[in-house]
Design an enzyme around this catalytic site. Structure first.
Site, PDB file in Angstrom:
ATOM      1  N   ARG A  37       0.826  -1.214   0.000  1.00 55.21           N
ATOM      2  CA  ARG A  37       0.000   0.000   0.000  1.00 55.21           C
ATOM      3  C   ARG A  37       0.866   1.274   0.000  1.00 55.21           C
ATOM      4  O   ARG A  37       0.497   2.284  -0.612  1.00 55.21           O
ATOM      5  CB  ARG A  37      -0.920  -0.038   1.227  1.00 55.21           C
ATOM      6  N   HIS A  52       0.307   4.500  -2.420  1.00 56.21           N
ATOM      7  CA  HIS A  52       0.070   5.864  -1.929  1.00 56.21           C
ATOM      8  C   HIS A  52       1.199   6.810  -2.336  1.00 56.21           C
ATOM      9  O   HIS A  52       0.992   8.005  -2.457  1.00 56.21           O
ATOM     10  CB  HIS A  52      -0.126   5.861  -0.411  1.00 56.21           C
ATOM     11  N   ASN A  90      -3.614   8.775   4.953  1.00 57.90           N
ATOM     12  CA  ASN A  90      -2.300   8.155   5.178  1.00 57.90           C
ATOM     13  C   ASN A  90      -2.022   7.836   6.637  1.00 57.90           C
ATOM     14  O   ASN A  90      -0.988   7.241   6.949  1.00 57.90           O
ATOM     15  CB  ASN A  90      -1.184   9.066   4.642  1.00 57.90           C
ATOM     16  N   HIS A 106      -6.158  -5.779  -2.573  1.00 58.30           N
ATOM     17  CA  HIS A 106      -6.901  -5.958  -1.316  1.00 58.30           C
ATOM     18  C   HIS A 106      -7.027  -7.424  -0.923  1.00 58.30           C
ATOM     19  O   HIS A 106      -7.717  -7.753   0.037  1.00 58.30           O
ATOM     20  CB  HIS A 106      -8.271  -5.277  -1.406  1.00 58.30           C
TER      21      HIS A 106
END
Ligand code: HEM
Length: 331
Positions: free
Chosen positions: A64, A68, A96, A193
């Protein structure tokens, strides 16, 4: 006639522009460090193997982090920078606050710095770590294009570009398109996911307060009714600390079962459910709900390469940070 003349006059300029874009694009390459830090990928793989053998649940957070990073200012390591006296950095913005794994990146970077000082960017380390996190979770591997440089700017306000878990499909497609990523990339990368967990607060409004009526019947209609009581048993509306597996049963294994959950309307986020509301993303979910692991693995590697290319800094742009949480001092 005049426009033809203009075109001819502009041609050499266009050609130069085209060639310079091509040259920039070619600066990212597989094995960029083959001469300057030939063992970098082995060093990263060795550290990651050790880290995930004691803390396997860090694989999701590390994947992740790269996502990001790439969605805000491109894959330039900006997500890793700490705030300073005069600046609130990306990592302090709401989307975040649940990021984890920064310590792992510093640890890997320190090992790489020891072998090859001032050579390998933090942005590249993020990309390599994400690849290894997936591979060590029994997922695919893919060639990581390297040569990214690190940015010197990180602004909390820019994290608005990250897709929201409440987003509908139109929103998600435009979030991805804004980064040059396709509808297929959206369907494929959402498969990330399959790893990791979510805080209740990222989806609890789907369970209690979907339209703002805040009562027991106020549930996201896109969520399987039989799944609602199970999720409610884990999460109250105000719970900010409990975490729930996104792919229950195999949240530490990279596989296709995320798509099985989404197809059964049991994806945790409204954004997961939204994949069933567009013909292309729906078809992808449904086909992969039945397995097709090899195809998903190939697609995931391809889409990670696409995501890893978003707005990268190359050549003389940016810098090679010494430590990932702080920009280099300018002498
Ligand atoms: C499509 C738009 C996406 C949305 C709206 C979204 C949203 C979220 C949210 C809300 C969380 C839970 C955060 C928390 O509460 O702890 C999460 C977790 C996660 N996301 Fe996404 N995400 C998206 C795409 C992606 C992509 C492209 C990847 C990687 C390729 C990814 C990988 C992950 C992983 C691995 C986790 C688990 C992190 C952990 O275990 O701490 N996501 N995502």
């Amino acid at each position: 006639m005049a426009s033809k003349t203009l075109l001819v006059l502009l041609l050499p300029f266009n050609l130069v522009l085209f060639l310079s874009i091509l040259a920039e694009a070619q600066l990212l390459q597989v094995g960029f460090y083959s001469k300057t830090c030939p063992n970098v990928e082995d060093i990263v793989r060795k550290e990651m193997t050790e880290i995930l053998s004691v803390a396997p649940s860090l694989a999701g957070p590390l994947l992740r982090l790269h996502f990001h990073d790439c969605f805000v200012r491109g894959c330039d390591g900006s997500v890793l920078l700490d705030s300073t006296k005069n600046n609130v950095a990306e990592k302090e913005a709401d989307p975040n606050k649940s990021l984890r794994g920064f310590g792992v990146i510093e640890r890997v970077k320190a090992k790489v710095e020891k072998a090859c000082p001032n050579t390998v960017s933090c942005a590249d380390i993020l990309a390599l770590v994400a690849r290894d996190a997936v591979w060590l979770s029994k997922g695919p591997s893919w060639p990581v294009w390297t040569g990214r440089r690190d940015g010197r700017v990180s602004l909390a306000t820019e994290t608005k570009q990250l897709p929201s878990p409440n987003a509908n499909i139109t929103r998600l497609i435009s979030n991805f398109a804004a980064k040059g990523l396709s509808v297929k990339d959206l369907a494929v990368l959402s498969g990330g996911h399959t790893l990791g967990t979510s805080h209740c607060s990222s989806f609890s409004e789907r369970l209690y307060n979907f339209t703002g009526k805040d009562n027991l019947h106020d549930v996201d209609p896109a969520l399987d009714k039989e799944y609602v009581p199970k999720l409610r048993a884990r999460c109250s509306l105000t719970d900010n600390t409990t975490i729930v597996e996104m792919d229950p049963g195999s949240f530490r294994t990279f596989d296709t079962s995320y798509y099985k959950y989404v197809a059964k309307r049991r994806g945790l986020f409204h954004s997961d459910a939204s994949l069933l509301t567009n013909s292309e993303t729906k078809a992808y979910v449904q086909r992969h709900a039945d397995g097709l692991t090899a195809e998903f693995f190939q697609d995931f590697g391809d889409s990670m390469i696409n995501m890893g290319n978003v707005a990268v800094l190359t050549g003389n742009q940016g810098e090679i940070r010494k430590k990932c949480y702080v920009v280099n001092k300018i002498n």
